[in-house]
Enzyme design. Structure first.
Site, short mmCIF file in Angstrom:
data_model
loop_
_atom_site.label_atom_id
_atom_site.label_comp_id
_atom_site.label_asym_id
_atom_site.label_seq_id
_atom_site.Cartn_x
_atom_site.Cartn_y
_atom_site.Cartn_z
N ARG A 173 21.51 -21.05 11.75
CA ARG A 173 22.74 -20.39 11.28
C ARG A 173 22.46 -19.01 10.68
O ARG A 173 23.14 -18.61 9.72
CB ARG A 173 23.46 -21.25 10.23
CG ARG A 173 24.09 -22.51 10.78
CD ARG A 173 25.44 -22.20 11.40
NE ARG A 173 26.04 -23.39 11.98
CZ ARG A 173 26.93 -24.15 11.36
NH1 ARG A 173 27.34 -23.83 10.17
NH2 ARG A 173 27.40 -25.21 11.97
N ASP A 207 28.78 -22.03 19.50
CA ASP A 207 28.90 -23.28 18.75
C ASP A 207 28.60 -24.45 19.66
O ASP A 207 28.78 -24.35 20.88
CB ASP A 207 30.31 -23.44 18.15
CG ASP A 207 30.29 -24.45 17.03
OD1 ASP A 207 29.94 -24.07 15.90
OD2 ASP A 207 30.60 -25.63 17.29
N ARG A 242 28.27 -16.73 7.59
CA ARG A 242 29.11 -16.22 6.51
C ARG A 242 28.39 -15.68 5.29
O ARG A 242 28.98 -14.99 4.48
CB ARG A 242 30.10 -17.31 6.07
CG ARG A 242 31.27 -17.44 7.02
CD ARG A 242 32.07 -18.67 6.68
NE ARG A 242 31.26 -19.86 6.89
CZ ARG A 242 31.69 -21.11 6.71
NH1 ARG A 242 32.91 -21.33 6.28
NH2 ARG A 242 30.90 -22.13 6.95
N TYR A 285 31.96 -35.87 17.27
CA TYR A 285 33.08 -34.94 17.03
C TYR A 285 34.25 -35.24 17.97
O TYR A 285 35.41 -35.16 17.59
CB TYR A 285 32.63 -33.49 17.21
CG TYR A 285 31.80 -32.98 16.05
CD1 TYR A 285 32.39 -32.55 14.87
CD2 TYR A 285 30.41 -32.95 16.13
CE1 TYR A 285 31.64 -32.09 13.81
CE2 TYR A 285 29.64 -32.49 15.06
CZ TYR A 285 30.26 -32.07 13.91
OH TYR A 285 29.52 -31.64 12.85
N ARG A 344 34.04 -11.10 11.80
CA ARG A 344 34.95 -12.21 12.04
C ARG A 344 36.39 -11.80 11.73
O ARG A 344 37.32 -12.19 12.43
CB ARG A 344 34.56 -13.43 11.20
CG ARG A 344 35.25 -14.68 11.70
CD ARG A 344 34.94 -15.89 10.89
NE ARG A 344 35.38 -15.73 9.52
CZ ARG A 344 35.46 -16.72 8.65
NH1 ARG A 344 35.09 -17.92 9.00
NH2 ARG A 344 35.86 -16.50 7.43
O1 CP3 Z 1 22.28 -20.55 14.19
C1 CP3 Z 1 23.03 -19.60 14.51
O2 CP3 Z 1 23.10 -18.54 13.86
C2 CP3 Z 1 23.82 -19.71 15.81
C3 CP3 Z 1 25.16 -20.11 15.67
C4 CP3 Z 1 25.58 -21.54 15.46
C5 CP3 Z 1 26.85 -21.85 14.92
N1 CP3 Z 1 27.03 -23.20 15.00
C6 CP3 Z 1 27.79 -20.88 14.39
C7 CP3 Z 1 28.86 -21.33 13.51
C8 CP3 Z 1 24.97 -22.75 15.80
C9 CP3 Z 1 23.58 -23.00 16.37
C10 CP3 Z 1 25.91 -23.79 15.52
C11 CP3 Z 1 25.65 -25.21 15.80
C12 CP3 Z 1 26.57 -26.23 15.25
N2 CP3 Z 1 27.94 -26.19 15.18
C13 CP3 Z 1 26.16 -27.49 14.82
C14 CP3 Z 1 24.75 -28.00 14.85
C15 CP3 Z 1 23.92 -27.36 13.82
C16 CP3 Z 1 24.09 -27.90 12.47
O3 CP3 Z 1 24.48 -27.13 11.59
O4 CP3 Z 1 23.79 -29.07 12.31
C17 CP3 Z 1 27.30 -28.20 14.40
C18 CP3 Z 1 27.32 -29.60 13.82
C19 CP3 Z 1 28.41 -27.37 14.66
C20 CP3 Z 1 29.85 -27.72 14.46
C21 CP3 Z 1 30.46 -26.79 13.53
N3 CP3 Z 1 30.79 -25.47 13.82
C22 CP3 Z 1 30.83 -27.02 12.18
C23 CP3 Z 1 30.61 -28.35 11.45
C24 CP3 Z 1 31.36 -25.83 11.69
C25 CP3 Z 1 31.98 -25.59 10.36
C26 CP3 Z 1 30.88 -25.28 9.43
C27 CP3 Z 1 31.37 -24.63 8.18
O5 CP3 Z 1 30.48 -24.34 7.39
O6 CP3 Z 1 32.57 -24.39 8.01
C28 CP3 Z 1 31.29 -24.87 12.71
C29 CP3 Z 1 31.69 -23.47 12.62
C30 CP3 Z 1 30.61 -22.46 12.70
N4 CP3 Z 1 29.67 -22.42 13.69
C31 CP3 Z 1 30.40 -21.35 11.83
C32 CP3 Z 1 29.32 -20.63 12.34
C33 CP3 Z 1 28.75 -19.34 11.84
C34 CP3 Z 1 31.26 -21.01 10.64
C35 CP3 Z 1 32.53 -20.45 11.19
C36 CP3 Z 1 33.15 -19.41 10.33
O7 CP3 Z 1 33.95 -19.80 9.49
O8 CP3 Z 1 32.85 -18.22 10.55
#
Ligand code: CP3
Length: 375
Positions: free
Chosen positions: A27, A77, A31, A154, A40
């Protein structure tokens, strides 16, 4: 073969000598970075960022402009696959991901088709191509996907869940139905990751975020089996180089030997496993990636440095370690602390690579700027 200016991430995954331990953060584009929040805002929302290859490229590169990271990861994602299957992904502010049409019945599952990334997810493949072009060989680009089990949770729950009640009920009551869903997902993941590799991803990681929620037997039957199917179906050599596969099961520390048996090149560790003991268990069969508790980034830079030192000492001398957090960096982290973490990895790890054969390949790896990340 594309020339890489910094290939220590790929070298470490292949157990080849390196000057310092490579580091990236799960990640890393997110943010906690004000420039990410600004992008964003401009895109309107998160899916607006993922769906626009130029914007996805912009945010992928943001952490690399700030820090001497050794790898970039595609900005996207894991839930793009279920979205492409027609489930309707959306994000409720403050609540995480949600699906308009969760998968609950036999008919829902039977109606799902294996995704065809060229037709269904062209924006992801275009983002990979754009990022590769803009990286210009600075560091390798990592592609990724969710694991079938993690995606299934999910899809069935309709979003995040604390106890996976619906998904586990289906797994225990209707195992054959769950296997049908997992098989459709595994075939989709293979096509999706191979599409990313052909578009230019130089390594791939599979996020099995919820594998650790399974019982010992259920993990093997409902998650690991499909990870193995995926590893066997991936393109492992492209553009004159090996394409390493990293498996990350959060909470999977007790299953490392079985995970290594899948044929993956590396295993991601969360912070609950001692990396030195993990290394003793898997030997040179796989490289290890991890595993600092991401919440240590809330502590002082001195405390962060101390923790980095302990993990390096636990892993010990030699290659085969990619430093990372044990899970994603959180939005409240001070970007200065992330910088202190990355600096500490490069500075403190040099001594663990002295006399391990790096000098012989230094010229080949980066003729113009050897050791630039130590500055
Ligand atoms: O690592 C990176 O920088 C690449 C980007 C990346 C994102 N999601 C961006 C993202 C990667 C590799 C993921 C994978 C992902 N997405 C996983 C597996 C990794 C982990 O963390 O276990 C999972 C379970 C998801 C599903 C997902 N997407 C969730 C649960 C959320 C909400 C998380 C939150 O903190 O609100 C997302 C959204 C998401 N994916 C964000 C980002 C940067 C936040 C979105 C935002 O509000 O900008």
């Amino acid at each position: 073969m594309t020339e890489l200016k910094n290939d220590r991430f790929l070298r470490a995954l292949a157990h080849e000598p390196v000057d310092v331990t490579p580091v990236w953060m799960m990640r890393q584009a997110g943010r906690y970075l004000p420039e990410y929040r600004a992008s964003r805002e401009r895109a309107g929302n998160f899916m607006g960022l993922c769906g626009n290859p130029d914007m996805a490229c912009e945010v992928t590169l943001q952490p690399l402009e700030r820090y001497p990271l050794d790898a970039a990861i595609l900005f996207s994602d894991i839930l793009t696959i279920p979205d492409a299957m027609g489930l309707g992904l959306y994000f409720e502010p403050g609540e995480g991901p949600k699906f308009e049409k969760p998968v609950r019945t036999e008919a829902d599952i039977m109606a799902l088709d294996v995704v065809n990334p060229e037709a269904d997810l062209p924006y992801v493949l275009d983002a990979v191509k754009t990022i590769r072009r803009e990286l210009g060989g600075r560091v390798p680009l990592i592609g990724f996907s969710g694991s079938p089990w993690t995606l299934a949770t999910y899809m069935i729950e309709g979003g995040s869940s604390r106890d996976f009640r619906r998904a586990k009920q289906m797994m225990y009551d209707r195992p054959e139905l769950m296997h049908h869903l997992l098989d459709t997902l595994a075939q989709s993941v293979i096509r999706y990751l191979n599409g990313q590799i052909l578009a230019g991803a130089q390594a791939v990681q599979i996020f099995d975020t919820w594998g650790g929620a399974l019982s010992h037997n259920a993990y093997r039957e409902f998650s690991l089996r499909y990870l193995e199917q995926i590893v066997k179906g991936l393109i492992r050599q492209h553009d004159g180089r090996k394409v390493p596969v990293i498996l990350f099961t959060k909470g999977g520390g007790q299953w490392l030997e079985a995970m290594a048996d899948t044929g993956a090149d590396a295993l991601g560790l969360d912070w609950t496993t001692d990396i030195g003991r993990a290394r003793a268990r898997v030997g040179d069969r796989v490289a290890l990636q991890g595993n600092m508790d991401p919440t240590i980034l809330y502590a002082s830079p001195e405390r962060i440095r101390e923790e980095v030192g302990q993990i390096l000492a636990s892993y010990g001398k030699g290659s085969g370690h990619v430093f990372n957090l044990g899970h994603g960096i959180t939005p409240e982290v001070d970007p200065e602390h992330a910088g202190a973490f990355i600096r500490a990895v490069h500075e403190l790890s040099a001594e663990y690579h002295v006399g391990t054969g790096f000098t012989a390949c230094l010229e080949r790896a980066s003729p113009s700027r050897p050791g630039r990340d130590l500055n």
